[in-house]
Each structure stands twice: as C-alpha cells, then as structure tokens.
Motif scaffolding. Structure first.
Motif, mmCIF file in Angstrom:
data_model
loop_
_atom_site.group_PDB
_atom_site.id
_atom_site.type_symbol
_atom_site.label_atom_id
_atom_site.label_comp_id
_atom_site.label_asym_id
_atom_site.label_seq_id
_atom_site.Cartn_x
_atom_site.Cartn_y
_atom_site.Cartn_z
ATOM 1 N N TYR A 148 7.143 -37.195 7.764
ATOM 2 C CA TYR A 148 6.290 -38.264 8.261
ATOM 3 C C TYR A 148 6.059 -39.304 7.169
ATOM 4 O O TYR A 148 5.818 -38.956 6.022
ATOM 5 C CB TYR A 148 4.932 -37.720 8.716
ATOM 6 N N ARG A 149 6.149 -40.565 7.558
ATOM 7 C CA ARG A 149 5.722 -41.652 6.684
ATOM 8 C C ARG A 149 4.349 -42.107 7.143
ATOM 9 O O ARG A 149 4.086 -42.206 8.352
ATOM 10 C CB ARG A 149 6.724 -42.796 6.709
ATOM 11 N N THR A 150 3.474 -42.385 6.166
ATOM 12 C CA THR A 150 2.091 -42.647 6.520
ATOM 13 C C THR A 150 1.524 -43.921 5.904
ATOM 14 O O THR A 150 0.696 -44.577 6.516
ATOM 15 C CB THR A 150 1.203 -41.462 6.084
ATOM 16 N N PHE A 151 1.952 -44.281 4.703
ATOM 17 C CA PHE A 151 1.303 -45.393 4.001
ATOM 18 C C PHE A 151 2.217 -45.839 2.875
ATOM 19 O O PHE A 151 2.967 -45.041 2.309
ATOM 20 C CB PHE A 151 -0.045 -44.928 3.428
ATOM 21 N N GLU A 152 2.144 -47.117 2.548
ATOM 22 C CA GLU A 152 2.764 -47.605 1.328
ATOM 23 C C GLU A 152 2.099 -48.897 0.914
ATOM 24 O O GLU A 152 1.525 -49.618 1.736
ATOM 25 C CB GLU A 152 4.270 -47.793 1.492
ATOM 26 N N THR A 153 2.156 -49.189 -0.371
ATOM 27 C CA THR A 153 1.540 -50.404 -0.884
ATOM 28 C C THR A 153 2.109 -50.712 -2.253
ATOM 29 O O THR A 153 2.687 -49.845 -2.917
ATOM 30 C CB THR A 153 0.004 -50.259 -0.969
ATOM 31 N N ALA A 154 1.975 -51.947 -2.674
ATOM 32 C CA ALA A 154 2.392 -52.326 -4.026
ATOM 33 C C ALA A 154 1.422 -51.746 -5.048
ATOM 34 O O ALA A 154 0.202 -51.788 -4.858
ATOM 35 C CB ALA A 154 2.430 -53.841 -4.148
ATOM 36 N N VAL A 155 1.980 -51.184 -6.115
ATOM 37 C CA VAL A 155 1.161 -50.743 -7.246
ATOM 38 C C VAL A 155 0.883 -51.935 -8.152
ATOM 39 O O VAL A 155 -0.234 -52.203 -8.562
ATOM 40 C CB VAL A 155 1.869 -49.616 -8.022
ATOM 41 N N ASP A 156 1.946 -52.644 -8.460
ATOM 42 C CA ASP A 156 1.885 -53.907 -9.195
ATOM 43 C C ASP A 156 3.243 -54.571 -8.992
ATOM 44 O O ASP A 156 4.013 -54.163 -8.113
ATOM 45 C CB ASP A 156 1.543 -53.691 -10.683
#
Length: 275
Positions: A148-156
């Motif tokens: 399952y994929r749930t979330f992702e975001t830029a760290v920097d």
C-alpha cells in the motif's frame, strides 16, 4: 499525523522476540550479504542494503507466511486510538519485538493498493528514475508482494519521503468476510487501528542520473495487525489509523532524520510520481 510519543525502550531479548532484524553472512568471506526482517527466526523480508547508495527495498521472501496480530487486542483496535499509549497497545505489541529504541507514531492513512509492475508501483516508477533498472537483471526491483502507498512529501530540495504499508502476507490470503465487515464499519464512520513495526531508510543513488538526483526517504510500515483493515480501507476509499513503532536502531537513517518525521508527516501530501 495524529500524535507522536517520545522515543522509548521496548521489546524483549532478541532470542525471545518473534520478530527481529538480522544480517545474512557470506558463506566464505564472512561479510554482510542481506539485511533481513526475521519472523520466528526465518527470513521474512529482505531490506535495503546497508550502503545507503543501493535502491530502497522491501522484498518478501518464501518464509513470510505469518501474521502477528494479538487476539486480546482486537476489541481495543476495533476503533481509533487517540493516543499511542491508549489501552496498553504499545506494551502488548512491544513484547513481540527485539529490545531497542522505538519512536511511536500515530497516523491516519488512506491506503492505495499497488501491484508490482502496475500503475503507481514505486519500484518500476520513481525508483527507476533515480537508479535505473537493476544492472544484472535489466529489470526494476521486484518486491514479491502487493503493498500500500499512503503518503509522500518533499523533505527538502534534495530529498523526498515515500511511505509504504507492507502486509506480512498478501491480501489474497485475507478472509473475504472479515474484509467486508470492516468495509461496512468504515462506511458507517468507524476508523479502526492497525499496528506496524516501521523502518526509515534513507537511500541516494550514486549513479548520477539527472532525472532524480534526490535522496529517497522510505518510511516502511510492516503490518503486525490490520491486514483486513488495510484492504478494506483501500477498497472503500476510507482512512485507517496506524500505530507505527519506528525502530531507531535498525533504520538506515540517523536520529536527527527520524526526529523530523512528525513535522514532515504534517506537510501537504505530494502527488509526485503517483499515477
């Protein structure tokens, strides 16, 4: 992100833990070969290699055939936890784990089931952009399990966080009636809770591929409890709460990286690369 606890010592001596981390040794050289997640002393998953420049990995092995749910916790996990320490859940599941430092994270996730090689697969998508295909096989890495994929975001500007929930056994092993029960509960507004042991691996390609030079932070949750709940949530398009026990000693990330997770997990969801 719902709430995070302070890092704490959990677990039992490794010899008594049902789940532990290990390293497979070379037969002749004695050096490390595979980094493993072990269940009942059998290799269950091969994990990202220690070097930090090899691709992110969770690969199910033939011995991964056991769930680790606790029957006496089922009623407590039938609804949402509001705090990581509610109802003794951490202590109950901590007794399955090897002694070490863990960071409790209480998350709401909206899982999307991914089949390797199909639309949205990280290994044949974002990972190929950063590492290319495996130089020996000429193919993308293959995890040998739906996930399952749930979330992702830029760290920097130089790093990106990808979050996965990995079942110990495939969703096809789930009992259909129980999945349907959870779907019905979720459609009435219930948000049940799943429990996972998690790793944070930071990997960055040394191949110099210009398409994606950023480091990939892989937050991978291996389900201890909640196989039917995750499938139901993915099927119904509903959220499920996840109590993550993030191992600090066995992750390929420093303590300072793990300390950034609560703030990163409150950032807006990035749709980068998800088809």
């Amino acid at each position: 992100m719902i709430r995070t606890g302070a890092p704490r010592t959990l677990g039992v001596p490794s010899s008594a833990a049902r789940l532990r981390f290990g390293t497979e040794l070379q037969e002749l050289g004695g050096g490390p070969r595979r980094r493993l997640l072990m269940v009942d002393d059998k290799p269950a998953f091969e994990l990202s290699f220690y070097c930090g420049t090899c691709p992110l990995l969770f690969r199910r092995l033939e011995s991964a055939n056991e769930k680790l749910s606790l029957e006496h916790m089922q009623e407590r996990l039938g609804g949402p936890l509001d705090d990581p320490d509610d109802g003794g859940v951490i202590e109950a599941f901590g007794a399955l784990l090897p002694e070490g430092q863990y960071l409790p994270l209480l998350l709401d996730v909206e899982p999307r089931l991914v089949i390797p090689g199909k639309e949205g697969d990280y290994f044949s998508g974002e990972q190929v952009t950063a590492w290319g295909v495996d130089q020996f096989w000429g193919l993308p890495e293959y995890p040998h399990t739906p996930y399952y994929r749930t979330f992702e975001t830029a760290v920097d500007a130089d790093a990106h966080l990808y979050e996965f929930v990995v079942p110990m056994v495939p969703p096809t092993w789930n009992e259909r009636a129980r999945v349907e029960e959870y779907i019905a509960l979720m459609e009435r507004g219930t948000v049940p809770t799943a429990v996972a042991i998690s790793t944070l691996d930071v990997c960055q390609s040394s191949l110099g591929l210009a398409d994606d030079p950023a480091a990939h932070w892989g937050l991978t949750h291996f389900l201890l409890d909640g196989h039917h709940k995750l499938e139901a949530a993915a099927t119904a398009g509903r959220p499920v709460r996840l109590l993550s026990l993030l191992t600090l000693g066995e992750s390929l990330a420093g303590a300072e990286d793990a300390a950034r997770l609560p703030a990163l997990r409150t950032q807006p969801h990035s749709a980068r690369g998800i088809g």
